[in-house]
Design an enzyme around this catalytic site. Structure first.
Site, PDB file in Angstrom:
ATOM      1  N   ALA A  14     -40.543  25.239  48.832  1.00 40.93           N
ATOM      2  CA  ALA A  14     -41.609  24.386  49.836  1.00 40.93           C
ATOM      3  C   ALA A  14     -41.751  25.039  50.981  1.00 40.93           C
ATOM      4  O   ALA A  14     -43.079  24.849  51.566  1.00 40.93           O
ATOM      5  CB  ALA A  14     -41.140  23.534  49.961  1.00 40.93           C
ATOM      6  N   ASN A  27     -34.614  21.775  52.191  1.00 36.22           N
ATOM      7  CA  ASN A  27     -34.396  22.374  51.952  1.00 36.22           C
ATOM      8  C   ASN A  27     -34.577  23.678  51.744  1.00 36.22           C
ATOM      9  O   ASN A  27     -33.767  24.636  51.779  1.00 36.22           O
ATOM     10  CB  ASN A  27     -34.225  22.339  49.866  1.00 36.22           C
ATOM     11  N   HIS A  35     -44.509  22.736  57.694  1.00 37.61           N
ATOM     12  CA  HIS A  35     -43.402  24.000  58.800  1.00 37.61           C
ATOM     13  C   HIS A  35     -43.830  24.837  59.060  1.00 37.61           C
ATOM     14  O   HIS A  35     -44.552  25.715  58.212  1.00 37.61           O
ATOM     15  CB  HIS A  35     -42.135  24.258  57.041  1.00 37.61           C
TER      16      HIS A  35
HETATM   17  N1  LIG Z   1     -36.047  24.256  47.077  1.00 32.87           N
HETATM   18  C1  LIG Z   1     -37.050  23.300  48.358  1.00 32.87           C
HETATM   19  O1  LIG Z   1     -37.781  24.565  48.858  1.00 32.87           O
HETATM   20  C2  LIG Z   1     -37.059  22.124  47.511  1.00 32.87           C
HETATM   21  C3  LIG Z   1     -36.181  21.006  47.246  1.00 32.87           C
HETATM   22  N2  LIG Z   1     -36.502  20.057  47.063  1.00 32.87           N
HETATM   23  C4  LIG Z   1     -35.113  19.657  46.158  1.00 32.87           C
HETATM   24  O2  LIG Z   1     -34.980  20.036  44.867  1.00 32.87           O
HETATM   25  C5  LIG Z   1     -34.279  18.320  43.948  1.00 32.87           C
HETATM   26  C6  LIG Z   1     -35.817  17.736  43.076  1.00 32.87           C
HETATM   27  O3  LIG Z   1     -36.386  17.562  43.563  1.00 32.87           O
HETATM   28  P1  LIG Z   1     -37.470  16.557  43.265  1.00 32.87           P
HETATM   29  O4  LIG Z   1     -37.332  16.896  41.935  1.00 32.87           O
HETATM   30  O5  LIG Z   1     -38.680  16.367  43.930  1.00 32.87           O
HETATM   31  O6  LIG Z   1     -36.649  15.544  43.188  1.00 32.87           O
HETATM   32  P2  LIG Z   1     -37.299  13.766  41.723  1.00 32.87           P
HETATM   33  O7  LIG Z   1     -36.017  12.216  42.700  1.00 32.87           O
HETATM   34  O8  LIG Z   1     -38.307  13.726  41.130  1.00 32.87           O
HETATM   35  O9  LIG Z   1     -36.606  14.348  40.462  1.00 32.87           O
HETATM   36  C7  LIG Z   1     -34.765  13.737  39.930  1.00 32.87           C
HETATM   37  C8  LIG Z   1     -34.591  14.596  38.690  1.00 32.87           C
HETATM   38  O10 LIG Z   1     -32.877  14.881  38.894  1.00 32.87           O
HETATM   39  C9  LIG Z   1     -32.943  13.206  37.330  1.00 32.87           C
HETATM   40  N3  LIG Z   1     -31.749  13.029  37.629  1.00 32.87           N
HETATM   41  C10 LIG Z   1     -30.873  12.513  39.066  1.00 32.87           C
HETATM   42  N4  LIG Z   1     -29.644  11.805  38.563  1.00 32.87           N
HETATM   43  C11 LIG Z   1     -29.515  12.955  37.909  1.00 32.87           C
HETATM   44  C12 LIG Z   1     -28.410  12.650  36.660  1.00 32.87           C
HETATM   45  N5  LIG Z   1     -26.967  12.410  36.805  1.00 32.87           N
HETATM   46  N6  LIG Z   1     -28.237  13.737  35.312  1.00 32.87           N
HETATM   47  C13 LIG Z   1     -29.689  14.177  35.061  1.00 32.87           C
HETATM   48  N7  LIG Z   1     -31.249  14.147  35.651  1.00 32.87           N
HETATM   49  C14 LIG Z   1     -30.428  13.465  37.017  1.00 32.87           C
HETATM   50  C15 LIG Z   1     -34.042  12.630  37.229  1.00 32.87           C
HETATM   51  O11 LIG Z   1     -33.955  12.001  36.235  1.00 32.87           O
HETATM   52  C16 LIG Z   1     -35.039  12.965  37.910  1.00 32.87           C
HETATM   53  O12 LIG Z   1     -35.498  13.539  37.519  1.00 32.87           O
HETATM   54  C17 LIG Z   1     -33.713  17.933  44.450  1.00 32.87           C
HETATM   55  O13 LIG Z   1     -32.795  17.719  45.476  1.00 32.87           O
HETATM   56  C18 LIG Z   1     -35.249  18.513  46.525  1.00 32.87           C
HETATM   57  O14 LIG Z   1     -34.546  17.757  48.232  1.00 32.87           O
HETATM   58  C19 LIG Z   1     -37.300  19.162  47.214  1.00 32.87           C
HETATM   59  C20 LIG Z   1     -38.294  19.973  47.246  1.00 32.87           C
HETATM   60  C21 LIG Z   1     -38.787  21.322  48.234  1.00 32.87           C
HETATM   61  O1  LIG Z   2     -37.906  21.258  52.164  1.00 33.77           O
HETATM   62  C1  LIG Z   2     -37.493  20.077  50.936  1.00 33.77           C
HETATM   63  O2  LIG Z   2     -36.356  19.305  50.863  1.00 33.77           O
HETATM   64  C2  LIG Z   2     -38.728  19.752  50.482  1.00 33.77           C
HETATM   65  C3  LIG Z   2     -39.785  19.945  51.837  1.00 33.77           C
HETATM   66  O3  LIG Z   2     -40.056  19.884  52.920  1.00 33.77           O
HETATM   67  C4  LIG Z   2     -41.928  19.977  50.891  1.00 33.77           C
HETATM   68  O4  LIG Z   2     -41.375  20.035  50.246  1.00 33.77           O
HETATM   69  O5  LIG Z   2     -42.099  20.326  52.214  1.00 33.77           O
END
Ligand SMILES: NC(=O)C1=CN([C@@H]2O[C@H](COP(=O)(O)OP(=O)(O)OC[C@H]3O[C@@H](n4cnc5c(N)ncnc54)[C@H](O)[C@@H]3O)[C@@H](O)[C@H]2O)C=CC1
Ligand SMILES: O=C([O-])CC(=O)C(=O)O
Length: 270
Positions: A123, A191, A221
């Site tokens: 992001a 993150n 950000h």
């Molecule tokens: N690197 C970056 O820039 C960003 C990282 N993130 C992070 O990425 C990760 C995923 O984010 P989102 O897709 O928005 O989350 P989300 O909550 O929309 O999806 C998470 C998925 O993981 C699954 N899940 C949960 N527990 C599980 C398990 N034990 N086994 C298998 N699947 C499981 C859920 O069913 C769901 O489908 C989060 O940790 C979030 O903080 C989010 C935004 C930006």
């Molecule tokens: O960094 C993150 O976990 C998510 C975040 O801020 C964004 O998606 O803008």
């Protein structure tokens, strides 16, 4: 397609769901072979509509089915996905980058197994320039994150300190500290700060401000870098995804661009 990279995704939410659909629609050099999800029935329904339905497997088994394992799940299950991918010498692409900071021993393990850990820009923006600047002397790296209050709600740091954000009527600085502590206190929210720290001068020296801001509708950000070679100031304003307001819509797109870069003939950016 025989020599295309096999991709597995852990988690089918805002990031994993979008990425899985995009891969199934067809991306040269990549094919989706396996997914893992918490809600098995929902996952089965999702992949039933795919052109080439991937295997639905347990988190720890993703790496058996793929060359590249993308983690797109809550930070709480990061270790299960990361350890199995790294043990098998795969390319591991984490979304929950904050969860990598207290587990840097995974890099030693990856050196032993030949695995690679590729952190996508996610992001954020400008990590190419931050990496370039960090090849020389860097004085400071900061990130200011502003989110609509509902994008911060429930973060452990807010709960532990009794900070209520939902009723805010003016911007409030809810955290100021380094990226290591930011990632620990806001595992589902910043993150981006962890990725910035890894691109630049590390989690202890990367400074983070987190604002709950009722005046913004986007996850915003701003990074500032003061280095010998350049001064950088960059802002990204992310549209929150419908599935998860903490997550900007650009995140799965960034991971897709990152995956394309693993096989493409032309790769742009460092
Ligand atoms: N690197 C970056 O820039 C960003 C990282 N993130 C992070 O990425 C990760 C995923 O984010 P989102 O897709 O928005 O989350 P989300 O909550 O929309 O999806 C998470 C998925 O993981 C699954 N899940 C949960 N527990 C599980 C398990 N034990 N086994 C298998 N699947 C499981 C859920 O069913 C769901 O489908 C989060 O940790 C979030 O903080 C989010 C935004 C930006
Ligand atoms: O960094 C993150 O976990 C998510 C975040 O801020 C964004 O998606 O803008």
């Amino acid at each position: 397609m025989a020599d295309s990279l096999r991709v597995a995704i852990g988690g089918l939410g805002a990031i994993g769901g979008h990425l899985a659909r995009a891969l199934d629609a067809g991306v040269e050099g990549l094919r989706l072979t396996a997914v893992a999800a918490r809600d098995q029935d929902k996952a089965r329904q999702t992949i039933a509509g795919f052109r080439n339905p991937p295997a639905l497997v347990a988190l720890a088994d993703l790496a058996e089915h793929a060359d590249v394992v993308v983690e797109a799940a809550p930070a709480a299950v990061f270790e299960t996905i990361a350890e199995s991918a790294i043990a098998r010498g795969r390319i591991f692409v984490p979304s929950s980058v904050g969860a990598l900071l207290p587990r840097m021993h995974l890099l030693d393990r990856a050196r032993e197994t030949g695995a690679r850990i590729i952190v996508p820009t996610g992001a954020l923006l400008g990590l190419d320039a931050v990496r370039a600047a960090a090849e020389g002397p860097v004085t400071s790296v900061t990130i200011e994150t502003r989110k609509p209050p509902r994008g911060l709600e429930g973060a452990p740091y807010l709960v532990e300190n009794g900070i209520e954000v939902l009723g805010l009527t003016a911007p409030r600085l809810v955290f100021k500290g380094n990226a290591f502590d930011a990632a620990r206190g806001f595992p589902a929210n910043v993150n981006v700060a962890a990725a910035l720290a890894l691109a630049g001068i590390g989690p202890e020296r990367t400074m983070v401000e987190i604002w709950g801001d009722p005046g913004v509708t986007r996850n915003t950000h701003t990074i500032r870098v003061e280095a010998a070679a350049a001064r950088l100031t960059m802002t990204i304003e992310n549209v929150p995804s419908e599935e998860n307001p903490r997550t900007g819509k650009i995140t799965p797109l960034s991971i897709l661009a990152c995956l394309r870069g693993l096989t493409s003939t032309l790769k742009v950016g460092s």
